[in-house]
Design a protein around this motif. Structure first.
Motif, PDB file in Angstrom:
ATOM      1  N   ALA A  68      27.536  12.290   7.654  1.00  0.00           N
ATOM      2  CA  ALA A  68      27.387  11.678   7.249  1.00  0.00           C
ATOM      3  C   ALA A  68      28.545  11.056   5.859  1.00  0.00           C
ATOM      4  N   THR A  69      28.947   9.159   5.956  1.00  0.00           N
ATOM      5  CA  THR A  69      30.170   8.466   5.157  1.00  0.00           C
ATOM      6  C   THR A  69      29.447   8.852   3.448  1.00  0.00           C
ATOM      7  N   ASP A  70      28.259   8.738   3.973  1.00  0.00           N
ATOM      8  CA  ASP A  70      27.607   8.172   2.244  1.00  0.00           C
ATOM      9  C   ASP A  70      27.155   9.532   1.176  1.00  0.00           C
ATOM     10  N   LYS A  71      27.260   9.073   0.663  1.00  0.00           N
ATOM     11  CA  LYS A  71      26.996   9.997  -0.886  1.00  0.00           C
ATOM     12  C   LYS A  71      25.737  11.166  -0.875  1.00  0.00           C
ATOM     13  N   PRO A  72      26.345  12.465  -1.154  1.00  0.00           N
ATOM     14  CA  PRO A  72      24.888  12.679  -1.632  1.00  0.00           C
ATOM     15  C   PRO A  72      23.809  12.738  -2.711  1.00  0.00           C
ATOM     16  N   THR A  73      22.645  13.368  -1.985  1.00  0.00           N
ATOM     17  CA  THR A  73      21.155  12.645  -2.856  1.00  0.00           C
ATOM     18  C   THR A  73      21.831  13.764  -3.965  1.00  0.00           C
ATOM     19  N   SER A  74      21.447  13.631  -5.248  1.00  0.00           N
ATOM     20  CA  SER A  74      21.375  14.849  -6.083  1.00  0.00           C
ATOM     21  C   SER A  74      20.519  15.858  -5.736  1.00  0.00           C
ATOM     22  N   TYR A  75      20.608  17.437  -5.630  1.00  0.00           N
ATOM     23  CA  TYR A  75      20.215  18.655  -5.321  1.00  0.00           C
ATOM     24  C   TYR A  75      19.010  18.075  -6.930  1.00  0.00           C
ATOM     25  N   ALA A  76      18.481  17.573  -7.777  1.00  0.00           N
ATOM     26  CA  ALA A  76      17.300  17.361  -8.331  1.00  0.00           C
ATOM     27  C   ALA A  76      16.045  16.027  -7.595  1.00  0.00           C
ATOM     28  N   ALA A 129      22.543  32.646  15.035  1.00  0.00           N
ATOM     29  CA  ALA A 129      23.339  31.738  15.885  1.00  0.00           C
ATOM     30  C   ALA A 129      24.318  31.197  14.517  1.00  0.00           C
ATOM     31  N   PRO A 130      25.672  31.529  14.198  1.00  0.00           N
ATOM     32  CA  PRO A 130      26.389  31.316  13.071  1.00  0.00           C
ATOM     33  C   PRO A 130      26.173  30.068  12.605  1.00  0.00           C
ATOM     34  N   MET A 131      25.335  30.380  10.917  1.00  0.00           N
ATOM     35  CA  MET A 131      25.006  29.050  10.327  1.00  0.00           C
ATOM     36  C   MET A 131      26.596  28.513   9.856  1.00  0.00           C
ATOM     37  N   GLU A 132      25.736  26.674   9.361  1.00  0.00           N
ATOM     38  CA  GLU A 132      26.478  25.749   9.639  1.00  0.00           C
ATOM     39  C   GLU A 132      25.934  24.485   8.736  1.00  0.00           C
ATOM     40  N   GLU A 133      26.839  23.820   8.270  1.00  0.00           N
ATOM     41  CA  GLU A 133      26.102  23.256   6.664  1.00  0.00           C
ATOM     42  C   GLU A 133      27.119  22.056   7.732  1.00  0.00           C
ATOM     43  N   ARG A 134      25.099  20.998   7.791  1.00  0.00           N
ATOM     44  CA  ARG A 134      25.995  19.395   8.133  1.00  0.00           C
ATOM     45  C   ARG A 134      25.224  18.934   7.140  1.00  0.00           C
ATOM     46  N   LEU A 135      25.521  17.321   6.623  1.00  0.00           N
ATOM     47  CA  LEU A 135      25.647  16.709   6.128  1.00  0.00           C
ATOM     48  C   LEU A 135      24.984  15.383   6.735  1.00  0.00           C
ATOM     49  N   TYR A 136      23.782  15.490   6.128  1.00  0.00           N
ATOM     50  CA  TYR A 136      22.335  14.544   6.915  1.00  0.00           C
ATOM     51  C   TYR A 136      21.824  13.425   6.387  1.00  0.00           C
ATOM     52  N   ARG A 137      21.699  12.338   6.765  1.00  0.00           N
ATOM     53  CA  ARG A 137      21.159  11.177   5.929  1.00  0.00           C
ATOM     54  C   ARG A 137      19.950  11.424   6.629  1.00  0.00           C
ATOM     55  N   LEU A 138      18.577  11.444   5.534  1.00  0.00           N
ATOM     56  CA  LEU A 138      17.669  11.108   5.867  1.00  0.00           C
ATOM     57  C   LEU A 138      16.578  10.323   5.533  1.00  0.00           C
ATOM     58  N   ARG A 139      15.725   9.569   7.033  1.00  0.00           N
ATOM     59  CA  ARG A 139      15.228   8.292   6.429  1.00  0.00           C
ATOM     60  C   ARG A 139      13.418   8.449   6.780  1.00  0.00           C
ATOM     61  N   CYS A 140      12.874   7.591   5.645  1.00  0.00           N
ATOM     62  CA  CYS A 140      11.587   8.417   5.422  1.00  0.00           C
ATOM     63  C   CYS A 140      10.493   6.761   5.804  1.00  0.00           C
ATOM     64  N   SER A 145      15.574   6.565   1.368  1.00  0.00           N
ATOM     65  CA  SER A 145      16.126   7.257   1.748  1.00  0.00           C
ATOM     66  C   SER A 145      16.697   8.416   1.185  1.00  0.00           C
ATOM     67  N   MET A 146      17.892   9.670   1.624  1.00  0.00           N
ATOM     68  CA  MET A 146      18.200  10.637   0.991  1.00  0.00           C
ATOM     69  C   MET A 146      19.470  10.989   1.822  1.00  0.00           C
ATOM     70  N   VAL A 147      20.508  11.562   1.650  1.00  0.00           N
ATOM     71  CA  VAL A 147      21.947  12.074   1.906  1.00  0.00           C
ATOM     72  C   VAL A 147      22.163  13.556   1.542  1.00  0.00           C
ATOM     73  N   ILE A 148      21.400  15.101   2.808  1.00  0.00           N
ATOM     74  CA  ILE A 148      21.228  16.425   2.569  1.00  0.00           C
ATOM     75  C   ILE A 148      22.355  16.963   2.904  1.00  0.00           C
ATOM     76  N   PRO A 149      22.456  17.358   2.040  1.00  0.00           N
ATOM     77  CA  PRO A 149      23.308  18.947   3.051  1.00  0.00           C
ATOM     78  C   PRO A 149      23.129  19.883   3.148  1.00  0.00           C
ATOM     79  N   TRP A 150      22.461  20.339   4.990  1.00  0.00           N
ATOM     80  CA  TRP A 150      21.459  21.267   5.243  1.00  0.00           C
ATOM     81  C   TRP A 150      22.154  22.679   5.902  1.00  0.00           C
TER      82      TRP A 150
END
Length: 323
Positions: A68-76, A129-140, A145-150
């Motif tokens: 996603a192009t959005d700014k990631p949500t803070s970890y906190a 499988a090889p681990m990957e990082e992805r930045l996804y939007r999460l919509r409740c 909503s949040m943006v989280i790097p999984w």
């Protein structure tokens, strides 16, 4: 090792739990033993992890739509504002209570209409499988909503390992339900254990992700440790947490929230601004971390912004009837 065997939500309040509430997790995957690596969340411009959990390395995903192009949500914020009813119904309850969850040993049973059923332990899944990082939007579904790097890999990798038969039309996911570890399971808010499901083609889509980490570290307990789903075009409750069983079935599974309130939580639960929840509109959302007095809500995007990648899965379907 891999052992073969036979065959009532309301819109959220604006307060965020302090970070100190989740840092005291005595059993938060302390024995995972994942090798340290440079934090990929930082490499992708994401917010850093909390630094209290083992690092989980992963390469930048090449899956279309994985960033996603959005700014990631803070970890906190991402680790203190959670829906995980097994640990309580308030947003602060999972961070406060999930330290009781024991994530070692952990196995996932793969069952049903597949050629290779079995039980996978956590180490086998981490190496599948090889681990990957992805930045996804999460919509409740509640309107936030949040943006989280999984960190993880496509769920399809595990499905291919199991070799589902032609009878497998759906995939059912069961979460842990242990009253000794999960105080919320003692309540009657849902019919435990928590069950979710996807159509087989949804589960095989590259964006459907089996997640083991976030922000470059292993998953915190309150976020679904040690493994969960991330299905970014659907409302958040479709992404089952703390999974212990995956079953291939011929008939549509009865998801827990659909069972509890079918008129509010349909099986598909695709993010859709044009289909309102019976008690509120889904046309806009509040991004966690943008909670200032004058912060504007964001317009909700069809399929949470992943329409180019997943829209074809629902060609010809009535998205209001099949909500």
């Amino acid at each position: 090792m891999l052992i073969r065997t036979p065959t009532p939500h309301d819109p959220l309040p604006s307060e965020i739990t302090p970070r100190s509430a989740y840092l005291n997790r005595r059993q938060a995957l302390a024995g995972l033993g994942v090798a340290a690596a440079s934090p990929l969340a930082l490499a992708q411009g994401a917010a850093p992890g909390g630094g209290k959990l083992p690092k989980l390395p992963g390469a930048r995903s090449a899956v279309a739509g994985a960033f996603a192009t959005d700014k990631p949500t803070s970890y906190a914020d991402a680790t203190s504002y959670n829906n995980f009813y097994e640990f309580g119904t308030d947003k602060s309850d999972p961070a406060a209570n999930a330290h009781t969850l024991k994530t070692r040993p952990w196995t996932v049973s793969v069952e049903g209409e597949c050629a290779k059923p079995g039980r996978f332990d956590l180490d086998a899944l981490l190496k599948l499988a090889p681990m990957e990082e992805r930045l996804y939007r999460l919509r409740c579904v509640e309107g936030w909503s949040m943006v989280i790097p999984w960190t993880g890999y496509s769920l399809a990798e595990l499905i291919k390992q199991a070799q589902p038969t032609s009878k497998a039309k759906y995939v059912e996911f069961t979460s842990l339900a242990d009253k000794a570890q999960m105080p919320g399971v003692r309540s009657g808010v849902l019919d435990w254990p928590y069950i979710e499901g996807l159509r087989i083609d949804e589960a095989m889509h590259p964006l459907a992700m089996l997640v083991f980490g976030m922000y470059g570290e292993v998953l915190p307990n309150q976020n679904g440790a040690p493994l969960r789903l991330a299905v970014p075009w659907k409302y958040g409750f479709k992404s089952a947490k703390s999974i212990v069983k995956i079953r291939f079935v011929e008939k549509e599974p009865l998801s827990s929230w659909t069972k509890a309130a079918q008129q509010e939580y349909g099986f598909y639960s695709n993010v859709n601004p044009n289909v309102s929840h019976p008690r509120w509109s889904q046309a806009s959302e509040r991004r966690i971390g943008e909670d200032g007095l004058f912060a504007k809500k964001r317009p909700t995007l069809l399929f949470n912004g992943y329409e180019p990648q997943v829209g074809q899965l629902y060609a010809g379907m009535d998205l209001k009837k099949n909500y």
